[in-house]
Design a protein around this motif. Structure first.
Motif, PDB file in Angstrom:
ATOM      1  N   ALA A  15       0.825  -1.205   0.000  1.00  0.00           N
ATOM      2  CA  ALA A  15       0.000   0.000   0.000  1.00  0.00           C
ATOM      3  C   ALA A  15       0.859   1.254   0.000  1.00  0.00           C
ATOM      4  CB  ALA A  15      -0.924  -0.009   1.215  1.00  0.00           C
ATOM      5  N   VAL A  16       1.907   1.250   0.817  1.00  0.00           N
ATOM      6  CA  VAL A  16       2.773   2.432   0.892  1.00  0.00           C
ATOM      7  C   VAL A  16       3.408   2.706  -0.476  1.00  0.00           C
ATOM      8  CG1 VAL A  16       4.934   3.298   1.850  1.00  0.00           C
ATOM      9  CG2 VAL A  16       3.227   2.297   3.351  1.00  0.00           C
ATOM     10  N   GLY A  17       3.823   1.629  -1.137  1.00  0.00           N
ATOM     11  CA  GLY A  17       4.427   1.824  -2.449  1.00  0.00           C
ATOM     12  C   GLY A  17       3.401   2.135  -3.511  1.00  0.00           C
ATOM     13  N   GLY A  18       2.195   1.620  -3.347  1.00  0.00           N
ATOM     14  CA  GLY A  18       1.170   1.802  -4.374  1.00  0.00           C
ATOM     15  C   GLY A  18       0.613   3.206  -4.393  1.00  0.00           C
ATOM     16  N   ASN A  19       0.380   3.770  -3.233  1.00  0.00           N
ATOM     17  CA  ASN A  19      -0.130   5.129  -3.156  1.00  0.00           C
ATOM     18  C   ASN A  19      -0.011   5.573  -1.718  1.00  0.00           C
ATOM     19  OD1 ASN A  19      -1.566   7.501  -3.031  1.00  0.00           O
ATOM     20  ND2 ASN A  19      -3.166   6.801  -4.414  1.00  0.00           N
ATOM     21  N   ILE A  20       0.999   6.394  -1.487  1.00  0.00           N
ATOM     22  CA  ILE A  20       1.340   6.735  -0.108  1.00  0.00           C
ATOM     23  C   ILE A  20       0.218   7.529   0.549  1.00  0.00           C
ATOM     24  CG2 ILE A  20       2.575   8.879  -0.580  1.00  0.00           C
ATOM     25  CD1 ILE A  20       4.787   7.745   1.318  1.00  0.00           C
ATOM     26  N   THR A  21      -0.481   8.347  -0.251  1.00  0.00           N
ATOM     27  CA  THR A  21      -1.597   9.125   0.308  1.00  0.00           C
ATOM     28  C   THR A  21      -2.709   8.193   0.761  1.00  0.00           C
ATOM     29  OG1 THR A  21      -1.062  10.705  -1.413  1.00  0.00           O
ATOM     30  CG2 THR A  21      -3.022  11.131  -0.130  1.00  0.00           C
ATOM     31  N   ALA A  22      -3.057   7.247  -0.117  1.00  0.00           N
ATOM     32  CA  ALA A  22      -4.119   6.312   0.230  1.00  0.00           C
ATOM     33  C   ALA A  22      -3.735   5.520   1.469  1.00  0.00           C
ATOM     34  CB  ALA A  22      -4.376   5.367  -0.932  1.00  0.00           C
ATOM     35  N   ALA A  23      -2.464   5.130   1.550  1.00  0.00           N
ATOM     36  CA  ALA A  23      -2.020   4.371   2.704  1.00  0.00           C
ATOM     37  C   ALA A  23      -2.197   5.195   3.967  1.00  0.00           C
ATOM     38  CB  ALA A  23      -0.563   3.965   2.534  1.00  0.00           C
ATOM     39  N   ARG A  24      -1.838   6.469   3.862  1.00  0.00           N
ATOM     40  CA  ARG A  24      -1.981   7.339   5.016  1.00  0.00           C
ATOM     41  C   ARG A  24      -3.439   7.463   5.428  1.00  0.00           C
ATOM     42  NH1 ARG A  24       1.920  11.305   3.239  1.00  0.00           N
ATOM     43  NH2 ARG A  24       3.768  10.512   4.267  1.00  0.00           N
ATOM     44  N   ILE A  25      -4.303   7.678   4.415  1.00  0.00           N
ATOM     45  CA  ILE A  25      -5.726   7.829   4.720  1.00  0.00           C
ATOM     46  C   ILE A  25      -6.264   6.566   5.385  1.00  0.00           C
ATOM     47  CG2 ILE A  25      -8.013   8.121   3.695  1.00  0.00           C
ATOM     48  CD1 ILE A  25      -6.798   9.909   1.622  1.00  0.00           C
ATOM     49  N   ALA A  26      -5.693   5.412   4.986  1.00  0.00           N
ATOM     50  CA  ALA A  26      -6.171   4.162   5.560  1.00  0.00           C
ATOM     51  C   ALA A  26      -5.579   3.924   6.945  1.00  0.00           C
ATOM     52  CB  ALA A  26      -5.832   3.000   4.641  1.00  0.00           C
TER      53      ALA A  26
END
Ligand SMILES: Nc1ncnc2c1ncn2[C@@H]1O[C@H](COP(=O)(O)OP(=O)(O)OP(=O)(O)O)[C@@H](O)[C@H]1O
Ligand SMILES: Nc1ncnc2c1ncn2[C@@H]1O[C@H](COP(=O)(O)OP(=O)(O)OP(=O)(O)O)[C@@H](O)[C@H]1O
Ligand SMILES: [Mg+2]
Ligand SMILES: [Mg+2]
Lengths: 518, 326, 332, 332
Positions: free
Chosen positions: D208-219
């Motif tokens: 997730a962090v590599g895929g989209n760091i913003t999305a990872a943060r939101i999650a």
């Protein structure tokens, strides 16, 4: 059908605010975006947050969700003040967000995206993938979305991605849900399903903020309307006590006359755009139609009908295996956007983030991107000329920006959309392809864009517009092509049909009630 | 080995693993191939690309193939213990060539240049020219290789005896001319231009130094190198270098193969062979140039005889300089 | 303050604003320039020999080949790619050029021409692999790194090229107005590329492709052509660097340039470019390059032992970039 | 957190479908595995010495240290980073471990422990630079590459460590069920990491962090913690590789492991990972590694001169990846 089988919700006094913004300020550098906003959300209510593009709606939501730090002020949940810019703390306090600019993880599957950060685990604490797949399938079916949850996100259309994002946030068991223009990419059928979900969440006591630029949606969901203008909260009233006109006036600071301009009839000339026997990738039925100078043809249909694919194929972005595209009698080379531009075609793509803009480049540079040869001599940029022309068109578009040298990434969503359209208008355009042209654009700017489209049509441009916004289709187009499964089901002339009849016909053909036997 | 009995006549298969295809090794390979052809030997030639681990695998592969002997020019002096022990257990003799192996218990014999002596000789040329008094700089090779360590040691042996020679700078230029050129120019700055001579641990760096000095307009500064490569010999001929030491790869490496053949065929051999690098100065540079460059093919033709004679006599550097000696 | 660009906005005002922003972002506020300045000042005090004309010329001469490949690398990195092959392209180009020069003692410039051509061919192949066959840049140029390095040995039969006519040294060793030719060439290349990236549509295309390849394609930019060109340019510049390097020492070895790619990439990234593409400038690269080259020179001058030099260089580079990142985040 | 177990869904059907999809995507349809197979078959025919138990064991032993660092590298690359420092971390770890082993001949395992610890420290520093100070991974780990390499020389005073007790070789040279210890260790690490990435939330977080760091943060994922951990893991594995390498040849040199990072990264990228992060698998890395190691061994067996080996390896890797990319595009 129940989203949450095991979660217990404590009783709350209905009047105590679930979440509260206190005197929230935000400035980006010297640009002040929020100037002291107070807003309290109560359990089981939906607050419509409206305002012009760039009013600060998304910024406020990001601050509540912990994605941005306020310059001053605080966010309180119950008795607790949330730590600034801590997504984690906001999440733990029960705040979930459907962001305006979607943030999917493209290389992950739908179910992995849905369960991100709250994966289901089985024995030994290992992931229970089959359980997640099954549950994801159930959630998707509930949204009547027939798609394999194991498909990677990157293969899905923007609309499906947005739906996934909605499902993701609404199924977490949150207490506060922030929906930042959740319907910008989906059509009315899906919007109706979203309403059902919102109703259910409301019953469960979730406090929601709902941002939209569409009046019908405000009317459909909101208990209360809050208007932001230039960073100030200038209106906060129960939905029943404010009229549409009052909302618009509060938003844009003046009265707005008719949204849709007068559309002159198309010229009685040979077709400017002729599409013959082209196949939309993945569907396989040939599509043909033509557009005369001055004519606005709308493509209507449900999500996944293939409108985006059709437009992209015409522009040469998608592979065209057969058929021809002719502009003013001259065939356009296939699979080559540069050739299409050379033939004076222009496109406003559906997803501006992915297909429209280079976020780090300035407004000026994005503005000249499709017209590099016009703004250069022997490869040398004519910056002064470019600046004056781009300033002109962006003024016409009523772009809000600090300067043309600002990176487009720093613009609000609606203003980015204006850049995507405006940049084509620095030079001659014969055929304009618009894919959801007013996605995320506020009413004031939208009427401005409609006026521009009308002007462009009357100057002899042929315009093809894919839109999920039915009023927009009915208010602007001369003709509606209803698409379903990659083919044109119906060609409706709005000059000869009443709006209600047309609307009914569009619906039934789009949904396939009249599906022609194959 | 499995292919050993071939028409009744035992054709030798000898594995060679070298640290890297350096110019020296490339030259040496020609010598080995000439010798192998003349004496009906199959060479299994591998290069370890400066990686000990790769070299260990190559030795494993050769043991797997049951070669008659393994010649190793090790990447590193103190290494390969387990692999060589395995070779010994399998009864495969191991001959170290060109670079040392510290642990001699698993190697049968070795053919090595005297790098300490080469360092001493190079420094001695400089000291003699300066009459025991002056300011010099030392260009080292890549740190940690046995050549660098031994040559540095040799140079300091001589310096210890000549207290009036002051070392104003000493640093690694990694055997590379372009790095050496930059270093020398920088050192000239930091020494306020007061440098009398530069001793380099190979000719490449010595040549780089002469270029750097020329750029700085200081052709008066003396330069000494080691190895005797073509351009180095030429520089000695035209006076831009004071002298060098000739390490004739063709002779040295072919001697290694000749020794391996003695061992593999059960003939008597010495416990160690040492290659002494002849000092090259103005006086004898022309003969060296003849051997290394102009008369190379003729030299290769008579190499097998020369090497066999050398191995028998024990003086394996004989004939490197004077072709009439073979 | 958000402002509606009113009809008839004064163009000159917004121009002046633009210039101010540029100065602020690109130069004065760039803490990396400050780091370089600190290093310069420190060395000037620490060694009386540092701030001399002669020494500065030495730094520039050493920097020249790096500047060439770093320019090419900047373009490649701006498109979101990477060119790992430059080090061994230098070797292959130098070897090919040296062989030709040796064979044509009457037309030594042929050597340089062949070096550039060899570099161009390697770069063009990289371009085909990346733009045409869609290989990840890392893999394509890593394969080229290996292949070109092998070919450099093949060309010379495993050995360096000796016996090049001394006249071949003229290209790198001729002095003009007190500075060597390669230094002038470096200045020329830097200025040309800085202009190219700032002032021409080619530059805009490169930034657009790196910033958002889909959007660039839809805006009618021939993405493949742009990708192809940056690798070709990088290859040609590496070839030129190889020619100059071998002219400088009048020899050519298959190990010439080994590892240079990392220094060049480091210069670009230290200069503020993003390896994801779309962000970076030639000016930034120059600053990054100066930091590395000044450290190399200054530490040599102070007679710091070689391996301590590595330790200090690594730590200083990390520190300088950390400060840069910190300042940049504070600003936003 | 909510538990969302569906009642009455046919789990077994979807499980079977999932397995089918996995087989299709991950193994049979992966043309890179096929490329490796082709190479294996070719060498088996070309050399009678290739397909022997002894030789395959030799390949595995040679692959073991690369497998360790490639595992760590896979994690780092999945987060969108890169770890250039592993090569010199190997050297520093090996040197430190060897010194300790030499000083403690009665407790040689201390040497391995110290090597792992040294690697972990380097990795942790990388983690702090990237996750804590927001340095670009390329710069941070390049600085570490330089620094650790310098320190490796400092530790040994510029020379390799001599006189390590022969017993130190036991770790890497002991045979168990016909295979050396490092080979078993490699299998173990591969299985553990494959499980970690596929079956645990840690793996999901890394993707997730590599895929989209913003999305990872939101999650709600602790992005910094994840970033920090992958560099620490990569460092520790490099340390272990360093310890094993020096045990294998009972020596330690400051140049040990130089350039290994490129081979490790190449294995990961050949295995289908994206340097932008978010895409890649341990299985893919293993395939990439096998391709490289098999080529190394087979070309040596065929007595291909080392520089032609480079040329062939480079060309074959480019070709294999080109076919892989082509097939992947055709499928989609
Ligand atoms: N990172 C940033 N840097 C500078 N300015 C920014 C940044 N993000 C947003 N802004 C500015 O803040 C203002 C408010 O933006 P915001 O996205 O909150 O508007 P919005 O009300 O959501 O508009 P829209 O309806 O178009 O989505 C805009 O003028 C925008 O240009
Ligand atoms: N409801 C759905 N169920 C399953 N797949 C869908 C659905 N909607 C879209 N898709 C997938 O997305 C692809 C393209 O849809 P897309 O939304 O781009 O079409 P569209 O006609 O442009 O719709 P719109 O413009 O309304 O978003 C389809 O081919 C289909 O695979
Ligand atoms: Mg917004
Ligand atoms: Mg669409």
């Amino acid at each position: 059908m129940q989203l949450h089988s095991t979660q217990e919700y404590p009783d709350r006094s209905p009047d105590a605010p679930v979440v509260e913004c206190r005197d929230v300020h935000k400035a980006f550098g010297h640009v002040s975006v929020l100037k002291g906003v107070d807003l309290a959300l109560r359990s089981g209510t939906v607050t419509a947050l409206v305002g012009e593009n760039g009013a600060g709606k998304s910024t406020l939501m990001k601050i509540i969700a912990g994605q941005e730090a306020p310059s001053a002020g605080e966010i309180r949940v119950g008795e607790k003040t949330l730590r600034a810019a801590s997504v984690r703390e906001a999440r733990e306090a029960g705040i979930a967000i459907v962001p305006q600019e979607l943030a999917p993880i493209p290389d992950m599957t739908i179910y992995e995206n849905l369960f991100l950060g709250r994966e289901l685990k089985g024995a030994l604490g290992l992931l229970d993938r089959s359980a997640m797949i099954a549950e994801a399938g159930r959630l998707l079916r509930e949204f009547e979305l027939v798609v394999d949850p194991r498909r990677p996100m990157r293969e899905l259309s923007l609309a499906v991605q947005q739906i996934v994002e909605i499902i993701k946030s609404t199924s977490t068991g949150c207490d506060v849900l922030l929906l930042d223009e959740p319907t910008s990419a989906i059509s009315e059928v899906e919007v109706a399903r979203l309403y059902r979900i919102i109703d259910r969440l409301r019953e469960r006591g979730v406090a929601m903020i709902y941002t939209t630029h569409k009046m019908e949606e405000i009317r459909a969901v909101a208990d209360r309307v809050v208007v932001l203008r230039d960073g100030n909260l200038i209106e906060d009233r129960p939905a029943g006590e404010i009229t549409d006109d009052q909302i618009v006036t509060a938003m844009i600071g003046r009265d707005l006359d008719e949204i849709f301009p007068e559309i002159p009839p198309p010229r009685d000339e040979a077709p400017r755009l002729l599409v013959a026997d082209i196949e939309v990738e993945g569907f396989g039925t040939p599509v043909s139609f033509s557009v005369r100078p001055g004519e606005i043809v709308a493509l209507a249909g449900l999500v996944g009908a293939g409108r985006t694919e059709l437009i992209e194929t015409i522009m040469g972005i998608r592979r065209r295996r057969r058929g021809s595209v002719t502009v003013s009698g001259r065939a356009v080379r296939r699979n080559d956007p540069a050739a299409a531009i050379g033939a004076h075609m222009a496109i406003v793509p559906e997803d501006r983030q992915v297909a429209g803009l280079v976020p780090r480049l300035s407004i000026l540079e994005n503005g000249i991107l499709p017209r590099l040869s016009r703004f250069s001599v022997g490869g040398w940029k004519r910056t002064a000329l470019a600046r004056s022309r781009v300033t002109d068109v962006m003024n016409d578009m009523r772009l809000r920006s600090a300067s043309l040298d600002q990176p487009v990434a720093a613009l609000s969503g609606g203003n980015q959309q204006k850049v995507v359209l405006g940049r084509w208008l620095t030079d001659r355009v014969d055929v304009l392809l618009l894919d959801e042209p007013t996605r995320g654009v506020d009413v004031g700017a939208r009427s401005q864009i409609y006026r521009i489209i009308a002007d462009l049509a009357s100057s002899g441009m042929a315009i093809v517009m894919a839109s999920s916004d039915l009023p927009e289709v009915l208010g602007l187009a001369h003709r509606v092509l209803v698409m379903r499964r990659g083919r044109i089901e119906r060609d409706i002339s709005l000059a000869t049909t009443t709006a209600t009849a047309a609307q009914e016909e569009i619906f039934s053909h789009a949904a396939g009630f009249h599906a022609s036997p194959r | 080995g499995p292919d050993a009995a071939e028409g009744g006549e035992h054709r030798l298969r000898i594995g060679v693993t070298v640290y890297f295809m350096s110019p020296f090794i490339t030259q040496g390979k020609e010598g080995m191939e000439a010798y192998a052809k003349a004496r009906d030997i199959d060479l299994l030639w591998n290069s370890a690309e400066q990686d000990v681990s790769t070299q260990a695998s190559q030795i494993d592969q050769m043991i797997n193939q049951h070669v008659d002997a393994i010649i190793v020019a090790p990447v590193q002096a103190d290494s390969l213990g387990p692999q060589l022990a395995r070779a010994k257990k399998e009864g495969i003799p191991v001959i170290a060539v060109n670079a040392t192996l510290k642990d001699t218990s698993n190697i049968t014999t070795s053919v090595l240049p005297d790098d300490v002596k080469a360092g001493e000789q190079a420094m001695q040329i400089m000291v003699d020219k300066l009459n025991g008094k002056g300011r010099i700089a030392i260009l080292q090779g890549a740190l940690g290789s046995s050549f660098e360590i031994d040559r540095t040691k040799g140079m300091h042996n001589i310096l210890a005896k000549n207290p009036d020679i002051e070392v104003v700078a000493e640093g690694a230029a990694d055997w590379k001319p372009e790095v050496a050129g930059n270093k020398v120019k920088t050192w000239l700055q930091s020494a306020g231009g007061k440098i009398d001579g530069i001793v380099a641990q190979n000719d490449d760096m010595a040549l780089g130094a002469t270029k750097g000095l020329a750029e700085a307009g200081r052709k008066d500064i003396l330069v000494v190198g080691i190895d005797g490569i073509e351009d180095g010999l030429k520089a000695v001929q035209n006076g831009s270098m004071l002298g060098t030491n000739l390490q004739h790869g063709v002779v040295e490496m072919a001697a290694g193969l000749a020794v391996a053949r003695l061992v593999a065929t059960g003939k008597p051999y010495q416990k160690a062979y040492t290659y002494n690098m002849p000092i090259i100065t103005e006086g004898n540079v022309d003969a060296a140039y003849q051997n290394v460059v102009t008369g190379k093919d003729a030299f290769l033709a008579k190499l097998p005889g020369l090497v066999d004679a050398n191995v028998t006599s024990g003086d394996i550097s004989a004939g490197s300089l004077n072709d009439q000696a073979g | 303050m958000t402002q509606l660009i009113a009809a008839g906005t004064d163009v000159t005002v917004s121009k002046r604003l633009a210039i101010a922003a540029k100065v602020k972002n690109g130069m004065i506020a760039n803490s990396m320039s400050l780091a370089v300045l600190c290093v310069l000042v420190y060395f000037s005090f620490a060694s009386p020999h540092f701030a001399t004309a002669g020494n500065l010329a030495t730094i520039l001469v050493a920097a020249a080949p790096f500047a060439l490949i770093a320019c090419g690398q900047t373009l490649v990195i701006l498109t979101g790619g990477i060119d790992l092959s430059v080090g061994s392209v230098i070797a292959l180009a130098a070897m090919s050029g040296a062989i030709v020069a040796k064979a044509n003692p009457e037309a030594l410039w042929l050597g340089i021409a062949v070096a550039v051509a060899a570099g161009l061919v390697c770069g063009a192949i990289n371009g085909i692999l990346v733009a045409g066959l869609n290989l990840p840049a890392f893999v394509a140029t890593l394969a080229m790194l290996t292949t070109a390095s092998g070919l450099a040995y093949v060309v010379g039969g495993g050995a360096p090229i000796n016996g090049i006519p001394a006249g071949f040294g003229a290209f790198a060793n001729t002095t003009l107005f007190g500075l060597e030719l390669p230094v002038w060439l470096m200045f020329l290349v830097l200025v040309v590329f800085a202009l190219l990236m700032r002032r021409t549509t080619y530059g805009t295309r490169v930034y657009a492709v790196g910033g958002n390849i889909t959007a660039a394609r839809i805006a009618g930019i021939k993405v493949r052509g742009v990708l192809y060109s940056v690798y070709a340019v990088s290859g040609a510049l590496a070839g030129l660097a190889g020619g100059l390097l071998s002219s400088r020492v009048v020899t050519a070895a298959p190990t010439l340039g080994a590892g240079y790619e990392l220094d060049a990439i480091a210069a670009v990234v230290i200069g503020g470019a993003s390896l994801m593409g779309g962000r970076g400038t030639i000016w930034g690269t120059l600053i990054g390059l100066l930091l590395i080259q000044t450290l190399n020179n200054g530490l040599d001058l102070l007679l710091v032992p070689s391996y301590w030099q590595s330790v200090i260089k690594g730590a200083l580079i990390a520190a300088a970039v950390a400060v840069d990142v910190f300042v940049a985040r504070r600003k936003s």
